[in-house]
Design an enzyme around this catalytic site. Structure first.
Site, PDB file in Angstrom:
ATOM      1  N   TYR A  11       0.817  -1.222   0.000  1.00 20.90           N
ATOM      2  CA  TYR A  11       0.000   0.000   0.000  1.00 20.90           C
ATOM      3  C   TYR A  11       0.851   1.273   0.000  1.00 20.90           C
ATOM      4  CZ  TYR A  11      -3.791  -3.229   1.149  1.00 20.90           C
ATOM      5  OH  TYR A  11      -4.685  -4.262   1.124  1.00 20.90           O
ATOM      6  N   LYS A  60       4.131 -15.340   1.299  1.00 21.47           N
ATOM      7  CA  LYS A  60       4.019 -15.997  -0.011  1.00 21.47           C
ATOM      8  C   LYS A  60       5.446 -16.192  -0.504  1.00 21.47           C
ATOM      9  CE  LYS A  60       1.411 -17.385  -3.482  1.00 21.47           C
ATOM     10  NZ  LYS A  60       0.681 -18.660  -3.392  1.00 21.47           N
ATOM     11  N   ASP A  78      -2.356 -18.107   0.707  1.00 19.60           N
ATOM     12  CA  ASP A  78      -3.524 -18.765   0.101  1.00 19.60           C
ATOM     13  C   ASP A  78      -4.012 -19.911   0.978  1.00 19.60           C
ATOM     14  OD1 ASP A  78      -1.028 -19.764  -0.543  1.00 19.60           O
ATOM     15  OD2 ASP A  78      -1.508 -20.328  -2.592  1.00 19.60           O
ATOM     16  N   ASP A 103      -4.831  -7.269   5.820  1.00 21.93           N
ATOM     17  CA  ASP A 103      -6.051  -6.546   5.475  1.00 21.93           C
ATOM     18  C   ASP A 103      -7.129  -7.547   5.049  1.00 21.93           C
ATOM     19  OD1 ASP A 103      -7.819  -4.573   4.797  1.00 21.93           O
ATOM     20  OD2 ASP A 103      -6.714  -3.841   3.052  1.00 21.93           O
ATOM     21  N   ASP A 127     -10.376  -9.288   7.605  1.00 17.64           N
ATOM     22  CA  ASP A 127     -11.798  -9.162   7.258  1.00 17.64           C
ATOM     23  C   ASP A 127     -12.448 -10.542   7.149  1.00 17.64           C
ATOM     24  OD1 ASP A 127     -11.757  -6.418   7.218  1.00 17.64           O
ATOM     25  OD2 ASP A 127     -12.900  -6.283   5.350  1.00 17.64           O
TER      26      ASP A 127
END
Ligand code: NAD
Length: 363
Positions: free
Chosen positions: A143, A189, A221, A245, A249
């Site tokens: 970000y 990852k 994943d 993030d 959620d």
């Protein structure tokens, strides 16, 4: 002499002020039960800041936050500011205060309440007993990485992390694991991303300083899949900014409602911290006595535990919430057949009373 603690209170917009009133009721109950007093210093942020001083983070509010360090925040944003330039909208107040205070770690506990097992979209037996903490890096990664480029035909975002950024968030996660179940799962990852390979190497090195913590690594994943397959396997989960993030959620739905989830954003140890619900200002239900104040009240519990070293008070609040829910009391977002629907104020009253009556039982 009771110990006195000063807390900055920033109610914000929408449901912020009404859920904050309930959090303050609970703080008053904690004062009576534990040998402590709280001095609350109020400030304006978000739309309230725009109304008061023309900007979402008034200088006065930032100065107050810097002086006191420990901040309880409601939520920001309202439809009436939607036409403003994005640079001066209420949400900027949040980003600005996090940046100004150097808050790089976001802590989001996810806990299943026995009484709410049926409000989740997952089967009760999958979520019964969930008690995990997601530690998300908040100021680096995809970000914020440079360069960021957008042309008519091409776009670039850069995922960057340096060892200092990885080091400080990893230590927050290990420290948290030491206070909990001593298990840490670092999400990355590393099979594809260079940033993740550096991340994994650094986490491995820091693990040597925490021999009591059982460290594991998981690709993001797989982590997304494991969160819905068997969420109880997790104690503390450490993530970079983007992965956290998304996963936090996903994890929020394990508990059934956004109105149940607190969070803490922290800087260096012993420094600044903001405690706030994970949800927004819900302008659609503001001033209707419908909002669930539990995420805000749980944010108080986090504040007491992490910033004021009052874990017993934090446990008392959590127990008071569990008991109130077990008594069948529900705000409308967590209602189910047979439960008693009550308003924001009544939920605050019930939890504050529960904090007090628990004291009577233990005396
Ligand atoms: P939201 O989280 O405010 O609301 C999403 C849905 O959940 C709405 O239907 C709302 O009524 C419900 N909800 C949220 N909190 C609830 C609670 N405590 N009790 C019962 N129901 C609750 O998200 P949104 O609608 O996308 O955004 C509304 C405003 O909040 C926007 O201005 C947005 O920018 C802002 N926002 C602020 C924050 C923050 O302050 N940290 C975070 C996200 C969004």
């Amino acid at each position: 002499m009771p110990t006195n603690h000063t807390i900055v209170v920033l109610p914000g917009d929408g449901i912020g002020p009404e859920i904050m009133d309930q959090a303050v009721k609970v703080l008053k109950a904690v004062e009576k039960r534990f040998d402590t007093t709280f001095t609350l210093e109020y400030g304006a942020i978000g739309g309230a800041g725009i109304d008061e001083a023309g900007v979402p983070l008034p200088d006065k509010t930032l100065a107050l936050a810097k002086r006191v360090k420990v901040i309880l925040l409601g939520s920001v944003g309202d439809y009436k500011y939607d036409t403003l330039d994005p640079k001066i909208r209420p949400e900027q107040g949040l980003l600005q205060i996090r940046k100004a205070l150097g808050l790089f770690a976001n802590l989001r506990p996810v806990k299943a309440y026995q009484a709410l097992l049926h409000t989740s979209t997952l089967k009760p037996e999958i979520i019964d007993g969930i008690d995990m903490l997601i530690v998300r890096e908040l100021t680096g990664g995809l970000y914020f990485g440079e360069p960021k480029i957008r042309t008519e035909t091409n776009a670039v975002d850069s995922m960057t992390y340096n060892v200092e950024e990885i080091d400080r968030i990893t230590r927050v996660a290990f420290d948290a694991a030491m206070k909990r179940g001593k298990r840490l799962c670092s999400v990355d990852k590393a099979n594809v991303l260079k940033t993740s390979q550096l991340w994994r190497d650094k986490v491995e090195r820091i693990a040597k300083d925490y021999p009591d913590v059982d460290l594991s690594h998981m690709y993001v994943d797989n982590a997304a899949m494991q969160l819905v397959r068997n969420p109880k396997q997790f104690d503390v989960m450490l993530t970079g900014n983007t992965f956290g993030d998304i996963l936090s959620d996903e994890a929020s739905m394990l508990t059934g409602s956004l109105g149940m989830l607190p969070s803490a954003s922290m800087g260096a140890t012993g420094g600044y911290a903001i405690y706030e619900p994970s949800h927004g200002s819900a302008p659609d239900i503001a001033k209707q006595n419908k909002a669930n104040p539990i995420a805000q009240i749980l944010s108080v519990a986090m504040l007491l535990e992490y910033s004021l070293d009052m874990p017993q008070a934090a446990r008392a609040i959590e127990q008071a919430i569990a008991d109130t829910l077990a008594a069948g009391k529900r705000t409308v977002d967590i209602a189910e057949p047979g439960s008693t629907i009550i308003g924001t104020t009544e939920m605050g009253d019930a939890i504050a009373e529960q904090v007090l009556s628990a004291q009577l039982q233990t005396v």
